[in-house]
Design a protein around this motif. Structure first.
Motif, PDB file in Angstrom:
ATOM      1  N   PHE A  72       0.854  -1.181   0.000  1.00  0.00           N
ATOM      2  CA  PHE A  72       0.000   0.000   0.000  1.00  0.00           C
ATOM      3  C   PHE A  72       0.890   1.231   0.000  1.00  0.00           C
ATOM      4  O   PHE A  72       1.917   1.252   0.672  1.00  0.00           O
ATOM      5  CB  PHE A  72      -0.889   0.045   1.252  1.00  0.00           C
ATOM      6  N   HIS A  73       0.468   2.267  -0.721  1.00  0.00           N
ATOM      7  CA  HIS A  73       1.225   3.511  -0.734  1.00  0.00           C
ATOM      8  C   HIS A  73       0.702   4.413   0.375  1.00  0.00           C
ATOM      9  O   HIS A  73      -0.486   4.703   0.449  1.00  0.00           O
ATOM     10  CB  HIS A  73       1.097   4.206  -2.091  1.00  0.00           C
ATOM     11  N   ASN A  74       1.600   4.858   1.246  1.00  0.00           N
ATOM     12  CA  ASN A  74       1.250   5.771   2.327  1.00  0.00           C
ATOM     13  C   ASN A  74       1.512   7.192   1.843  1.00  0.00           C
ATOM     14  O   ASN A  74       2.659   7.588   1.650  1.00  0.00           O
ATOM     15  CB  ASN A  74       2.090   5.450   3.568  1.00  0.00           C
ATOM     16  N   ASN A  75       0.452   7.949   1.641  1.00  0.00           N
ATOM     17  CA  ASN A  75       0.594   9.313   1.122  1.00  0.00           C
ATOM     18  C   ASN A  75       1.276  10.243   2.113  1.00  0.00           C
ATOM     19  O   ASN A  75       1.952  11.187   1.715  1.00  0.00           O
ATOM     20  CB  ASN A  75      -0.770   9.881   0.737  1.00  0.00           C
ATOM     21  N   ALA A  76       1.085  10.000   3.399  1.00  0.00           N
ATOM     22  CA  ALA A  76       1.664  10.882   4.411  1.00  0.00           C
ATOM     23  C   ALA A  76       3.189  10.840   4.377  1.00  0.00           C
ATOM     24  O   ALA A  76       3.855  11.872   4.479  1.00  0.00           O
ATOM     25  CB  ALA A  76       1.153  10.501   5.797  1.00  0.00           C
ATOM     26  N   THR A  77       3.743   9.645   4.240  1.00  0.00           N
ATOM     27  CA  THR A  77       5.208   9.508   4.236  1.00  0.00           C
ATOM     28  C   THR A  77       5.760   9.275   2.829  1.00  0.00           C
ATOM     29  O   THR A  77       6.973   9.211   2.664  1.00  0.00           O
ATOM     30  CB  THR A  77       5.638   8.343   5.134  1.00  0.00           C
ATOM     31  N   ASP A  78       4.880   9.126   1.861  1.00  0.00           N
ATOM     32  CA  ASP A  78       5.267   8.872   0.471  1.00  0.00           C
ATOM     33  C   ASP A  78       6.158   7.626   0.352  1.00  0.00           C
ATOM     34  O   ASP A  78       7.157   7.623  -0.353  1.00  0.00           O
ATOM     35  CB  ASP A  78       5.953  10.083  -0.137  1.00  0.00           C
ATOM     36  N   THR A  79       5.778   6.569   1.059  1.00  0.00           N
ATOM     37  CA  THR A  79       6.497   5.294   1.015  1.00  0.00           C
ATOM     38  C   THR A  79       5.511   4.161   0.787  1.00  0.00           C
ATOM     39  O   THR A  79       4.309   4.312   0.977  1.00  0.00           O
ATOM     40  CB  THR A  79       7.261   5.029   2.335  1.00  0.00           C
ATOM     41  N   TRP A  80       6.069   3.025   0.369  1.00  0.00           N
ATOM     42  CA  TRP A  80       5.260   1.824   0.188  1.00  0.00           C
ATOM     43  C   TRP A  80       5.368   0.963   1.439  1.00  0.00           C
ATOM     44  O   TRP A  80       6.462   0.676   1.914  1.00  0.00           O
ATOM     45  CB  TRP A  80       5.739   1.024  -1.022  1.00  0.00           C
ATOM     46  N   LEU A  81       4.232   0.543   1.975  1.00  0.00           N
ATOM     47  CA  LEU A  81       4.178  -0.347   3.132  1.00  0.00           C
ATOM     48  C   LEU A  81       3.788  -1.729   2.631  1.00  0.00           C
ATOM     49  O   LEU A  81       2.716  -1.897   2.047  1.00  0.00           O
ATOM     50  CB  LEU A  81       3.167   0.157   4.161  1.00  0.00           C
ATOM     51  N   CYS A  82       4.654  -2.705   2.844  1.00  0.00           N
ATOM     52  CA  CYS A  82       4.428  -4.039   2.284  1.00  0.00           C
ATOM     53  C   CYS A  82       4.299  -5.076   3.381  1.00  0.00           C
ATOM     54  O   CYS A  82       4.979  -5.005   4.406  1.00  0.00           O
ATOM     55  CB  CYS A  82       5.575  -4.427   1.358  1.00  0.00           C
ATOM     56  N   ALA A  83       3.437  -6.045   3.135  1.00  0.00           N
ATOM     57  CA  ALA A  83       3.273  -7.180   4.029  1.00  0.00           C
ATOM     58  C   ALA A  83       3.255  -8.442   3.179  1.00  0.00           C
ATOM     59  O   ALA A  83       2.975  -8.399   1.978  1.00  0.00           O
ATOM     60  CB  ALA A  83       1.974  -7.058   4.821  1.00  0.00           C
ATOM     61  N   ALA A  84       3.562  -9.560   3.790  1.00  0.00           N
ATOM     62  CA  ALA A  84       3.555 -10.830   3.062  1.00  0.00           C
ATOM     63  C   ALA A  84       2.133 -11.157   2.613  1.00  0.00           C
ATOM     64  O   ALA A  84       1.159 -10.863   3.312  1.00  0.00           O
ATOM     65  CB  ALA A  84       4.098 -11.944   3.939  1.00  0.00           C
ATOM     66  N   THR A  85       2.027 -11.755   1.441  1.00  0.00           N
ATOM     67  CA  THR A  85       0.707 -12.152   0.943  1.00  0.00           C
ATOM     68  C   THR A  85       0.212 -13.349   1.724  1.00  0.00           C
ATOM     69  O   THR A  85       0.986 -14.127   2.288  1.00  0.00           O
ATOM     70  CB  THR A  85       0.765 -12.517  -0.552  1.00  0.00           C
ATOM     71  N   SER A  86      -1.094 -13.510   1.762  1.00  0.00           N
ATOM     72  CA  SER A  86      -1.661 -14.672   2.448  1.00  0.00           C
ATOM     73  C   SER A  86      -1.383 -15.920   1.617  1.00  0.00           C
ATOM     74  O   SER A  86      -1.470 -15.899   0.392  1.00  0.00           O
ATOM     75  CB  SER A  86      -3.164 -14.487   2.652  1.00  0.00           C
ATOM     76  N   GLU A  87      -1.039 -16.979   2.294  1.00  0.00           N
ATOM     77  CA  GLU A  87      -0.656 -18.217   1.604  1.00  0.00           C
ATOM     78  C   GLU A  87      -1.891 -19.033   1.227  1.00  0.00           C
ATOM     79  O   GLU A  87      -2.807 -19.199   2.031  1.00  0.00           O
ATOM     80  CB  GLU A  87       0.246 -19.062   2.509  1.00  0.00           C
ATOM     81  N   ASN A  88      -1.916 -19.518   0.011  1.00  0.00           N
ATOM     82  CA  ASN A  88      -2.898 -20.502  -0.413  1.00  0.00           C
ATOM     83  C   ASN A  88      -2.261 -21.375  -1.490  1.00  0.00           C
ATOM     84  O   ASN A  88      -1.170 -21.091  -1.972  1.00  0.00           O
ATOM     85  CB  ASN A  88      -4.206 -19.843  -0.884  1.00  0.00           C
ATOM     86  N   ASP A  89      -2.924 -22.450  -1.825  1.00  0.00           N
ATOM     87  CA  ASP A  89      -2.335 -23.438  -2.734  1.00  0.00           C
ATOM     88  C   ASP A  89      -2.063 -22.873  -4.123  1.00  0.00           C
ATOM     89  O   ASP A  89      -1.035 -23.186  -4.734  1.00  0.00           O
ATOM     90  CB  ASP A  89      -3.237 -24.664  -2.846  1.00  0.00           C
TER      91      ASP A  89
END
Length: 165
Positions: A44-61
């Protein structure tokens, strides 16, 4: 024959680079300009800090099968290039590059399978229920599709390439 050798080596390096970018970069699906998803992260792009915040995707088959196929494709193509270089200097005159061509063709088939799975099962890959008409395929997905014919063509060309002194 020298021109074909140089062309094939450059094609292999370009395709290998495209394959690495398609697998490891962050743009397989773009929801809007502020949210992107790839095989490994959801950002997700954070407009306040102008950075991308990333998290691991949910796992599925489905996602794990796409990840495995893309990594396998990178391994096949890398091994193919290394074996080609070894064969280039050690193979006797008049022999064909069968193993290199087969590895490259297998890389193309595994990339093709990963792209097909993502194309037809993207709703199952992304576990959240969202409106997929508000998103589009990202450039990494398009790069992966572009790699498929290039990998297959280079695999066929390797099968026809004969070592000459």
């Amino acid at each position: 024959m020298g021109f074909l050798l140089i062309f094939l080596t450059m094609l292999h390096l370009v395709t290998l680079t495209m394959l690495y970018i398609a697998t490891l970069d962050k743009s397989w699906w773009v929801w809007d300009d502020l949210e992107i998803t790839d095989l490994w992260h959801k950002c997700f792009h954070n407009n306040a800090t102008d950075t991308w915040l990333c998290a691991a995707t949910s796992e599925n088959d489905w996602l794990q099968s796409i990840q495995a196929l893309m990594v396998l494709s990178m391994v096949f193509s890398s091994v193919s290039f290394l074996v080609f270089l070894i064969q280039l200097f050690t193979m006797s005159k008049g022999r064909l590059f069968y193993f290199t061509g087969l590895c490259q063709a297998f890389a193309g088939f595994t990339t093709f399978a990963a792209c097909l799975i993502f194309t037809f099962h993207r709703k199952e890959v992304f576990t959240e229920s969202r409106d997929f008409t508000k998103g589009h395929f990202g450039y990494c997905f398009i790069l992966a599709w572009l790699c498929v014919p290039l990998l297959l063509v280079s695999g066929v060309l390797y099968l026809h390439l004969r070592k000459k002194q």
